[in-house]
Write a protein that holds these residues in place. Structure first.
Motif: not given
Lengths: 808, 231
Positions: A337-342, B74-75, B78-79, B81
């Motif tokens: 999640k913190v690496l950028g996964s939805y 969230e979107r 995450i962008e 991140y």
């Protein structure tokens, strides 16, 4: 990413080999049971779907009480043969109408003789008329549908039979001698056609269709009736409701006419709730609507429920283990999640993992099916195949549907739980979040055990009932008694009586394996009583070894016995009243004359059918007064243990008298086993399924307790440091699971009671609901649950607490 | 780069508010190396989590790269991140089922970077951190220091503008810790990557150029580190 996810999934499975094996193996077992069920359902549903032209073909059903198992009115497949003519002449929609022999089951088949070869018994050779192939669109390999049965004394073979008899299908014009029963002179029939075997099963199944000419005309005397199957092809697919109204009107007129000819009154016959009836049903519904018993779908319902439950148990294992295991995956989720996964991506990842396991299970399941299918076919008397299945495409799409369903069912909840992990808490090392859903997991464990315990209880009760049936007094001696499938002929009987060891030779119209019920109504002290009539020879009752309750049974010493005496069974005696010996009753015969019969004895009820049916009130008589009936039963009672020798002696006598027809016989022991067969088959299946279900549940419990023990490592370590003994630790872990198992037991008692009660109610002769299986099931489930959990708990308990505490 | 205005975080239980952070207002510029210090339970980690958008403040305003990110969907988060933020954890948090190579690759996959570019970037990182030989090993086959190196390499793979590190050396021996801190300093100096770390150790804090002292949820002190302390 997809590739990487697959890799991770694979490494995870590998890391938790035992757990993965339980999951996948369990699911494969559940799937196997379910897919077998699917195969069977597909097979049953494919009846009469072998040609699109069958959609305009209908079966005629007539409402009457002739030859019904309980002497009551039913919608019968067999109709009065005159109905074919009625439809042909009065129903304009009917393009063609045909009459076919019913499968009476009196003999195993007819004897066929080709040239000088030995005669062979071939089953399902049916006599019909010229219209058979106009109604049924069989594909002709030789000859043609129009011409094949144009003339009398012709026969059309199925390709398979032609190959069996001749080894080729090019046999047009050859003759076959057919001998229908032992004393039949035989008829030579010319082969006029060969039809291909359809890919799907047929309700009117045959090996050969003959036209001897018997089906061309109806009996002239209105009191004589022939019964056969009647099928019609209509000009277009019709609304059966409208059509049946027309038929009903035609039938009432027809019946009035016919009864007039028999000097009977329509109003007399159709009283007390009896009513005439005639209808058509589409041929594709014939197989699913047998006339007396419930259709295959109803019969299969419990089995379907069981296999669905089995699948459910394995899916529950899957869910339970996956959510329990989620603790181990929490970190991965947080990091991703913190690496950028939805979240969506994670959900997909875990669903794909479930899918991967489902795919492996599915492959295992297909292998398993290949392995168990022969046994399954053998057991259920079917011929199913997975790969050589005409419906392979349907099957594969069903399997795909099942795969998607199972994946979603098993994978969605864990995937949802996992992808919802809060990264902050899991990355802090706080995995307690992974314990969410513990309530659900408990509910699922309870649910699994409810199913398992219910299974165990059912087995117990079924076992007790079947032991009761196996040992129940049949009312006659079934040992040392055989039934030769032929009618009684003095010449043969006398020859048999001379064989040493033969005690009695006799005939009866009704015997286990051939329950031929003939209804009649008698008048006793002004009351009408409905009875089942059995015609016997003098020796039949002693040959059967029935037990006399009052009076006597037939004997040569009493001349009167060939005139007008009868013996009742207990069920009949109960209808008459008390003090019956010596009493008389009257019966009106078809000419209107009243015959008087004297009751000379009462015998104990004896069984002709399985224990699901009550013994009918029956009257036995030797005399032909008031009409007789005739069936092919020749009872031979012997008092020697040299069974084989005796049979071969009997066969020798047979060959001398009837060289053209092989002898067929059954022993009463076999017939008795046959009557229990269906029940035993059902029981074996329940036992098998129960074992699978219980072991799946236990495997699930085992794996789950492993995870719980692991999860509570720290707690256990702390408790040990505080001075808890190993036993106390084991008890601690056991307690939580034991509560679940006991709760499951309490819930499953009433459920099992209802189900088992319903099953028992299907037997006319049954045990009282026993308590023992309920207690036994509870004890068994508790003991094995304790053992399973203890193995894991002990492991956790004996580990050195230092190891657990060091890494905090 | 980062602007916090009056950030508050509290949990309420039974009507009583338990403050974790109070009135935190600060600005962190591009290229700074900030160390957050304070006793246990002071709110350091919460502050870092808020900076990393893993937690939302109960009150206050947070701007990241001139954009209000206080309440982000969230979107968008995450962008950020994927493109701007790299995390380094005390417990390394490498994915156990992935090799060193795959762990470093993961963020690049999320960022949808082409395969050849991915390969060269990973090769470069492995080379720089001297772990080429370890690329096919799994995390549990590495020492703590090596694992943290992989953790940092992973955080750097997506070429973020800021690295948030929660006690990155907390589980390491001092020699290894020193190595990691030197690496951070180098990244900060040579590549201009903004670094915010939470640490207990005065010594580690001094590798940075600014220290925020937090106690009871309040920023007590905000001091620049004297250059002379640096190596």
């Amino acid at each position: 990413m997809f590739k990487l996810n697959l890799k991770i999934a694979w490494r995870n499975l590998w890391k938790n080999k035992v757990y993965a094996a339980i999951n996948i193996g369990g699911l494969a077992l559940g799937l196997t049971a379910f897919v077998l069920m699917l195969l069977y359902i597909n097979h049953e549903e494919s009846y009469d779907t072998w040609s699109t032209d069958l959609k305009n073909v209908y079966q005629i059903r007539e409402r009457h009480d002739f030859f019904t198992p309980d002497n009551k009115e039913h919608w019968n497949e067999i109709s009065n043969s005159r109905i074919a003519n009625l439809i042909r002449s009065k129903l304009p929609q009917a393009v063609a109408v045909t009459k076919v022999d019913n499968d009476w089951g009196f003999s195993n088949g007819f004897s066929l003789k080709v040239d000088n070869a030995d005669p062979v018994i071939i089953s399902k050779i049916k006599d019909s008329d010229s219209s058979f192939f106009k109604v049924f669109p069989y594909q002709f390999l030789q000859g043609s549908a129009d011409k094949a049965l144009e003339n009398k004394e012709t026969i059309v073979l199925k390709e398979s039979l032609a190959m069996q008899l001749f080894g080729t299908t090019k046999v047009l014009g050859k003759t076959i001698k057919i001998v229908r029963w032992r004393s039949d002179k035989g008829t030579a029939l010319t082969i006029t056609g060969i039809v291909a075997d359809p890919k799907f099963p047929q309700s009117v199944s045959f090996n050969a269709i003959t036209r001897t000419g018997n089906k061309d005309k109806d009996p002239e005397n209105p009191t004589n009736n022939n019964y056969c199957l009647v099928y019609t092809k209509l000009n277009k697919s019709s609304d059966t409701a409208v059509l049946n109204q027309t038929l009903q009107k035609l039938y009432v007129d027809f019946k009035k006419n016919l009864l007039n000819g028999q000097k009977k009154s329509y109003n007399d016959i159709y009283k007390d709730g009896k009513s005439p009836g005639l209808k058509v049903i589409p041929i594709e519904t014939v197989h699913s609507n047998p006339p007396y018993t419930s259709g295959w779908f109803d019969k299969l319902k419990p089995v379907m429920a069981i296999s669905a439950f089995l699948l459910l148990v394995s899916v529950i294992n899957f869910i339970n283990l996956a959510t329990a295991q989620s603790v181990q995956r929490a970190k991965e989720v947080g990091v991703k999640k913190v690496l950028g996964s939805y979240k969506r991506q994670l959900t997909w990842q875990f669903l794909i993992e479930s899918a991967m396991q489902s795919v492996i299970s599915l492959f295992l399941c297909i292998i398993l099916i290949e392995v168990v299918l022969p046994a399954f076919n053998n057991h259920f008397k079917v011929d199913l195949s997975f790969w050589h299945n005409a419906q392979l495409f349907v099957m594969i799409s069903q399997l795909f549907g099942l795969f998607v369903f199972v994946t979603l069912l098993a994978g969605f909840y864990p995937a949802w739980i996992l992808s919802n992990f809060n990264p902050v808490s899991v990355l802090k090392g706080n995995y307690e979040n992974g314990l969410k859903g513990i309530a659900l997991r408990n509910v699922l464990v309870i649910f699994q055990f409810i199913i398992s315990v219910t299974f165990i209880i059912s087995i117990g009760v079924m076992e007790m009932q079947s032991r009761y049936m196996n040992n129940k007094d049949l009312g006659f001696e079934r040992g040392n008694l055989i039934n030769i499938k032929t009618n009684y002929e003095d010449d043969f009987a006398e020859r048999l009586k001379k064989i040493p060891g033969v005690e009695y030779v006799a005939t009866t119209t009704q015997i286990m394996g051939n329950a031929f019920n003939v209804p009649e109504e008698v008048k006793y002290k002004g009351n009408a009583i409905n009875l089942n009539t059995v015609t016997v020879t003098m020796d039949a009752l002693p040959a059967l070894g029935v037990k006399v309750m009052q009076g006597r049974i037939f004997s040569k010493e009493y001349k009167q016995d060939t005139v007008n005496t009868v013996v009742l069974n207990e069920a009949a005696a109960n209808l008459f009243g008390k003090n019956l010996i010596g009493q008389t009753y009257g019966k009106v015969d078809w000419e209107g004359k009243t015959n008087i019969f004297q009751i000379v004895g009462i015998i104990k009820n004896y069984h002709n059918e399985g224990f699901d049916k009550a013994v009918l009130p029956t009257v036995y008589k030797v005399t032909s007064l008031g009409g007789t009936s005739n069936t092919n039963n020749l009872l031979v009672r012997f008092n020697t243990s040299k069974y084989k020798e005796l049979i071969s002696k009997i066969e020798n006598e047979w060959k001398i008298l009837y060289p053209d027809f092989p002898m067929e016989y059954t022993s009463m022991d076999d017939e008795f086993s046959k009557s229990l067969e269906e029940n035993n088959r059902f029981m074996n299946m329940i036992i098998l399924f129960s074992i699978v279900s219980v072991s799946l549940s236990l495997l699930g419990l085992f794996a789950l307790s492993t995870f719980v023990a692991k999860r509570r490592t720290k707690e256990i370590a702390v408790r040990k440091v505080l001075g808890a003994s190993n036993i106390q630790i084991v008890n601690l872990l056991n307690k939580s699971f034991l509560t679940l198992v006991i709760a499951a037991n309490l819930i499953s008692w009433p459920i099992a009671y209802i189900i088992v009660k319903k099953w028992l109610d299907g037997f006319a002769y049954r045990i009282d609901m026993p308590v023992f299986p309920f207690i036994a099931a509870t004890l068994i489930s508790v003991i094995i649950a304790i053992l399973t959990v203890s193995i894991q708990a002990r492991k956790a308990a004996v580990t050195d607490p230092v190891n657990a505490l060091k890494y905090e | 780069m980062i602007q916090l205005k009056n950030i508050e975080k509290y949990y309420s239980s039974k009507g009583i508010k338990h403050y974790v952070l109070r009135h935190v207002t600060t600005t962190i510029k591009q290229g700074e190396f900030v160390s957050i210090m304070g006793p246990s339970g002071a709110g350091k980690s919460t502050l870092l989590n808020i900076l990393g958008m893993l937690e939302e403040p109960t009150y206050g305003n947070y701007e990241f790269m001139d954009e209000d990110v206080t309440n982000l969907n969230e979107r968008k988060r995450i962008e950020l991140y994927r493109n701007h933020i790299g995390f380094v954890f005390q417990a390394y948090h490498l994915i156990d089922e992935m090799t060193v190579y795959e762990n470093i690759e993961a963020p690049l996959l999320y960022k949808k970077i082409g395969s050849s570019e991915r390969k060269s970037r990973i090769a470069d990182l492995l080379d720089r951190f001297n772990i080429v030989a370890k690329k096919d090993l799994f995390p549990n086959q590495l020492s703590g220091g090596q694992q943290q190196l992989v953790g940092i390499a992973r955080a750097l793979a997506a070429q973020p503008s800021i690295i948030l590190a929660d006690e990155p050396t907390g589980n390491l021996q001092s020699a290894q810790a020193e190595e990691i801190m030197q690496l951070f300093q180098k990244l900060n100096k040579e590549e201009g990557i903004t670094i915010i770390q939470v640490t207990h150790s005065e010594k580690n804090a001094e590798y940075g150029n600014r220290i925020l002292h937090i106690a009871d949820g309040v920023v007590k002190d905000d001091v620049a580190v004297r250059d002379s302390v640096k190596i």
